[in-house]
Design a protein around this motif. Sequence first.
Motif, PDB file in Angstrom:
ATOM      1  N   GLY A 292       0.785  -1.224   0.000  1.00 55.73           N
ATOM      2  CA  GLY A 292       0.000   0.000   0.000  1.00 55.73           C
ATOM      3  C   GLY A 292       0.818   1.276   0.000  1.00 55.73           C
ATOM      4  N   ASN A 293       2.170   1.138   0.052  1.00 55.29           N
ATOM      5  CA  ASN A 293       3.027   2.319   0.171  1.00 55.29           C
ATOM      6  C   ASN A 293       3.932   2.552  -1.034  1.00 55.29           C
ATOM      7  OD1 ASN A 293       2.194   3.066   2.854  1.00 55.29           O
ATOM      8  ND2 ASN A 293       3.373   1.311   3.622  1.00 55.29           N
ATOM      9  N   ILE A 294       3.929   1.631  -2.000  1.00 50.90           N
ATOM     10  CA  ILE A 294       4.843   1.741  -3.140  1.00 50.90           C
ATOM     11  C   ILE A 294       4.105   1.477  -4.443  1.00 50.90           C
ATOM     12  CG2 ILE A 294       6.903   1.079  -1.827  1.00 50.90           C
ATOM     13  CD1 ILE A 294       6.546  -1.729  -3.213  1.00 50.90           C
ATOM     14  N   ARG A 295       4.775   1.813  -5.533  1.00 47.20           N
ATOM     15  CA  ARG A 295       4.229   1.547  -6.867  1.00 47.20           C
ATOM     16  C   ARG A 295       4.978   0.423  -7.573  1.00 47.20           C
ATOM     17  NH1 ARG A 295       1.032   5.827  -8.589  1.00 47.20           N
ATOM     18  NH2 ARG A 295       1.452   5.338 -10.781  1.00 47.20           N
ATOM     19  N   GLN A 296       6.184   0.077  -7.061  1.00 46.71           N
ATOM     20  CA  GLN A 296       6.973  -0.974  -7.691  1.00 46.71           C
ATOM     21  C   GLN A 296       8.000  -1.524  -6.699  1.00 46.71           C
ATOM     22  OE1 GLN A 296      10.115   0.177 -10.363  1.00 46.71           O
ATOM     23  NE2 GLN A 296       9.674  -1.494 -11.808  1.00 46.71           N
ATOM     24  N   LEU A 297       8.121  -2.848  -6.695  1.00 50.58           N
ATOM     25  CA  LEU A 297       9.179  -3.534  -5.945  1.00 50.58           C
ATOM     26  C   LEU A 297       9.850  -4.529  -6.875  1.00 50.58           C
ATOM     27  CD1 LEU A 297      10.747  -4.542  -3.403  1.00 50.58           C
ATOM     28  CD2 LEU A 297       8.828  -6.124  -3.025  1.00 50.58           C
ATOM     29  N   ILE A 298      11.166  -4.465  -6.962  1.00 49.98           N
ATOM     30  CA  ILE A 298      11.945  -5.472  -7.681  1.00 49.98           C
ATOM     31  C   ILE A 298      12.764  -6.234  -6.653  1.00 49.98           C
ATOM     32  CG2 ILE A 298      13.734  -5.917  -9.398  1.00 49.98           C
ATOM     33  CD1 ILE A 298      12.947  -3.300 -10.758  1.00 49.98           C
ATOM     34  N   VAL A 299      12.674  -7.537  -6.671  1.00 49.39           N
ATOM     35  CA  VAL A 299      13.449  -8.393  -5.768  1.00 49.39           C
ATOM     36  C   VAL A 299      14.384  -9.250  -6.615  1.00 49.39           C
ATOM     37  CG1 VAL A 299      13.353 -10.299  -4.120  1.00 49.39           C
ATOM     38  CG2 VAL A 299      11.703  -8.426  -3.957  1.00 49.39           C
ATOM     39  N   LEU A 300      15.674  -9.220  -6.278  1.00 49.48           N
ATOM     40  CA  LEU A 300      16.629 -10.050  -6.999  1.00 49.48           C
ATOM     41  C   LEU A 300      16.614 -11.461  -6.439  1.00 49.48           C
ATOM     42  CD1 LEU A 300      19.755  -7.811  -7.689  1.00 49.48           C
ATOM     43  CD2 LEU A 300      17.661  -8.120  -9.034  1.00 49.48           C
ATOM     44  N   SER A 301      16.423 -12.421  -7.328  1.00 45.75           N
ATOM     45  CA  SER A 301      16.407 -13.833  -6.981  1.00 45.75           C
ATOM     46  C   SER A 301      17.640 -14.481  -7.607  1.00 45.75           C
ATOM     47  CB  SER A 301      15.102 -14.467  -7.463  1.00 45.75           C
ATOM     48  OG  SER A 301      15.013 -15.825  -7.139  1.00 45.75           O
ATOM     49  N   THR A 302      17.489 -15.623  -8.253  1.00 43.82           N
ATOM     50  CA  THR A 302      18.596 -16.334  -8.888  1.00 43.82           C
ATOM     51  C   THR A 302      18.064 -17.336  -9.898  1.00 43.82           C
ATOM     52  OG1 THR A 302      20.405 -17.919  -8.511  1.00 43.82           O
ATOM     53  CG2 THR A 302      18.579 -17.975  -6.959  1.00 43.82           C
ATOM     54  N   VAL A 303      18.836 -17.603 -10.941  1.00 43.28           N
ATOM     55  CA  VAL A 303      18.434 -18.634 -11.903  1.00 43.28           C
ATOM     56  C   VAL A 303      18.499 -20.024 -11.288  1.00 43.28           C
ATOM     57  CG1 VAL A 303      19.104 -17.294 -13.937  1.00 43.28           C
ATOM     58  CG2 VAL A 303      20.786 -18.803 -12.833  1.00 43.28           C
ATOM     59  N   ASP A 304      19.110 -20.154 -10.118  1.00 50.56           N
ATOM     60  CA  ASP A 304      19.182 -21.459  -9.464  1.00 50.56           C
ATOM     61  C   ASP A 304      17.797 -21.981  -9.077  1.00 50.56           C
ATOM     62  OD1 ASP A 304      21.910 -21.513  -9.709  1.00 50.56           O
ATOM     63  OD2 ASP A 304      22.309 -20.801  -7.680  1.00 50.56           O
ATOM     64  N   VAL A 305      16.785 -21.115  -9.073  1.00 49.45           N
ATOM     65  CA  VAL A 305      15.432 -21.589  -8.763  1.00 49.45           C
ATOM     66  C   VAL A 305      14.936 -22.561  -9.820  1.00 49.45           C
ATOM     67  CG1 VAL A 305      14.857 -19.470  -7.515  1.00 49.45           C
ATOM     68  CG2 VAL A 305      14.291 -19.660  -9.945  1.00 49.45           C
ATOM     69  N   CYS A 306      15.568 -22.579 -10.994  1.00 46.50           N
ATOM     70  CA  CYS A 306      15.125 -23.453 -12.088  1.00 46.50           C
ATOM     71  C   CYS A 306      15.542 -24.907 -11.877  1.00 46.50           C
ATOM     72  CB  CYS A 306      15.685 -22.955 -13.419  1.00 46.50           C
ATOM     73  SG  CYS A 306      15.161 -21.285 -13.850  1.00 46.50           S
ATOM     74  N   GLY A 307      16.484 -25.159 -10.945  1.00 48.56           N
ATOM     75  CA  GLY A 307      16.943 -26.516 -10.702  1.00 48.56           C
ATOM     76  C   GLY A 307      17.893 -27.026 -11.763  1.00 48.56           C
ATOM     77  N   TYR A 308      18.516 -28.178 -11.482  1.00 48.05           N
ATOM     78  CA  TYR A 308      19.510 -28.778 -12.384  1.00 48.05           C
ATOM     79  C   TYR A 308      19.212 -30.253 -12.567  1.00 48.05           C
ATOM     80  CZ  TYR A 308      21.974 -24.466 -11.533  1.00 48.05           C
ATOM     81  OH  TYR A 308      22.291 -23.139 -11.459  1.00 48.05           O
ATOM     82  N   PRO A 309      19.490 -30.770 -13.777  1.00 43.02           N
ATOM     83  CA  PRO A 309      19.799 -30.039 -15.009  1.00 43.02           C
ATOM     84  C   PRO A 309      18.578 -29.273 -15.503  1.00 43.02           C
ATOM     85  CG  PRO A 309      19.439 -32.343 -15.515  1.00 43.02           C
ATOM     86  CD  PRO A 309      19.412 -32.228 -14.003  1.00 43.02           C
ATOM     87  N   ARG A 310      18.764 -28.308 -16.385  1.00 41.15           N
ATOM     88  CA  ARG A 310      17.654 -27.511 -16.881  1.00 41.15           C
ATOM     89  C   ARG A 310      16.641 -28.385 -17.612  1.00 41.15           C
ATOM     90  NH1 ARG A 310      18.742 -23.763 -13.430  1.00 41.15           N
ATOM     91  NH2 ARG A 310      20.565 -22.498 -13.888  1.00 41.15           N
ATOM     92  N   SER A 311      15.372 -28.006 -17.506  1.00 39.74           N
ATOM     93  CA  SER A 311      14.332 -28.780 -18.185  1.00 39.74           C
ATOM     94  C   SER A 311      14.369 -28.559 -19.691  1.00 39.74           C
ATOM     95  CB  SER A 311      12.951 -28.408 -17.634  1.00 39.74           C
ATOM     96  OG  SER A 311      12.656 -27.043 -17.857  1.00 39.74           O
ATOM     97  N   ARG A 312      14.936 -27.419 -20.118  1.00 39.31           N
ATOM     98  CA  ARG A 312      15.142 -27.172 -21.547  1.00 39.31           C
ATOM     99  C   ARG A 312      16.199 -26.083 -21.707  1.00 39.31           C
ATOM    100  NH1 ARG A 312       9.395 -25.059 -23.549  1.00 39.31           N
ATOM    101  NH2 ARG A 312       8.795 -26.802 -22.232  1.00 39.31           N
TER     102      ARG A 312
ATOM    103  N   THR B 203      17.914 -26.916  -5.329  1.00 43.83           N
ATOM    104  CA  THR B 203      18.800 -27.421  -4.280  1.00 43.83           C
ATOM    105  C   THR B 203      18.364 -26.854  -2.935  1.00 43.83           C
ATOM    106  OG1 THR B 203      20.611 -27.479  -5.873  1.00 43.83           O
ATOM    107  CG2 THR B 203      21.203 -27.593  -3.529  1.00 43.83           C
ATOM    108  N   PRO B 204      18.267 -27.692  -1.892  1.00 47.58           N
ATOM    109  CA  PRO B 204      17.880 -27.169  -0.568  1.00 47.58           C
ATOM    110  C   PRO B 204      18.832 -26.072  -0.101  1.00 47.58           C
ATOM    111  CG  PRO B 204      17.800 -29.571  -0.598  1.00 47.58           C
ATOM    112  CD  PRO B 204      18.456 -29.158  -1.890  1.00 47.58           C
ATOM    113  N   GLY B 205      18.291 -25.152   0.667  1.00 49.26           N
ATOM    114  CA  GLY B 205      19.110 -24.043   1.163  1.00 49.26           C
ATOM    115  C   GLY B 205      18.837 -22.781   0.375  1.00 49.26           C
ATOM    116  N   TYR B 206      19.896 -22.155  -0.096  1.00 48.67           N
ATOM    117  CA  TYR B 206      19.801 -20.864  -0.785  1.00 48.67           C
ATOM    118  C   TYR B 206      18.795 -20.876  -1.928  1.00 48.67           C
ATOM    119  CZ  TYR B 206      21.321 -17.037  -3.886  1.00 48.67           C
ATOM    120  OH  TYR B 206      21.354 -15.944  -4.708  1.00 48.67           O
ATOM    121  N   ALA B 207      18.924 -21.844  -2.848  1.00 47.77           N
ATOM    122  CA  ALA B 207      18.052 -21.867  -4.023  1.00 47.77           C
ATOM    123  C   ALA B 207      16.598 -22.117  -3.637  1.00 47.77           C
ATOM    124  CB  ALA B 207      18.533 -22.912  -5.019  1.00 47.77           C
TER     125      ALA B 207
END
Length: 330
Positions: free
Chosen positions: A89-109, A122-126
């Motif tokens: 309710g206090n902002i118009r935009q939020l950008i949060v930096l994540s990581t490509v590691d959320v896609c898991g390994y090996p890549r699905s494509r 991977t458990p932990g950070y990702a």
Amino acid sequence: MNMLLIGGPGTISRGTVDALLARGDDVFILARHIAGKAAAYPDVHFIEGDRNDTVALTRALRASHAEHVLDTVCFTPEQARQLHAVLRGNIRQLIVLSTVDVCGYPRSRLPMGELDPARPATPGYAQDKVDIERFLLERFAQEGFPVCIGRPSLSIGPDFCPMLFGDWGFHAIPRIRAGLPLLVPGDGNGLMHVGWSRDVGRMAARMLGDEGTAGKVYTLSAPGPIRRDDYISLFEAAVGKRTERVHVPSDFIAAFPGVAETGTIPHLYRYDMAFSMEAFRRDFPDYVWHPLQEGVEEFVRENDRRDRFADPLTETLEDRIIQGWRALWV
């Protein structure tokens, strides 16, 4: 516009800060230990505080009068919930930096798109980043919370240089200079997707202020992947020397004694990395990338200046892997 950064300036966000200042925005940064940072960035308004402190986060939002926020240090689901509670309710935009590691390994494509099905992270950070993304994007879907996710890939910066195995560049550069062999996983044709951290930060700056990003996910990296052998060539060009490359199968590396204990990120030597950049290209067609070679040259230049490179004759795990592989063919 007033822009609030939570965390920084760091490996990536230094590029964001420079780009925002260059276009005339007022930049506010909530960070700890701000004295040295304030001296290096006299045009930035620093607010000292811990991002885990709700009072400090609220104070920074009010002091900056910012409606556009970039969080570079959201690492846990608890921090994401705190962020939502303070900013809702206090902002118009939020950008949060994540990581490509959320896609898991090996890549699905390959190349992997932002909306392509992911494998388990991977458990932990990702996995924490997966949970952060899920929570925030659900808030967008359910209540219109104006969040956008940026997923940096591997990035080269003055303090961090992804190489082909467990070395962050501090051994590879002096080895090239000394003419010593380098371990290259696989046949050299495997793909890495590496961006220059300053460029990745500039991409985030380009997104800040564009409220059409709400609910979207963008990969933030170089325009395309690079072959492992070509990646080594960038470093050879930076130091003006060539060296021998020892190509070792990734399965041999993975099974070698001591590798599992290092915690080395497996995609550096075992899996191909290639991401579609079409989402960012579509929404920001005017963005111009800098050559990755500039990031390599910055890494070499800055660490020469700081005298941080290792003794090339110091034996490493990579030396033992090379010796073990060669012994099979004697």
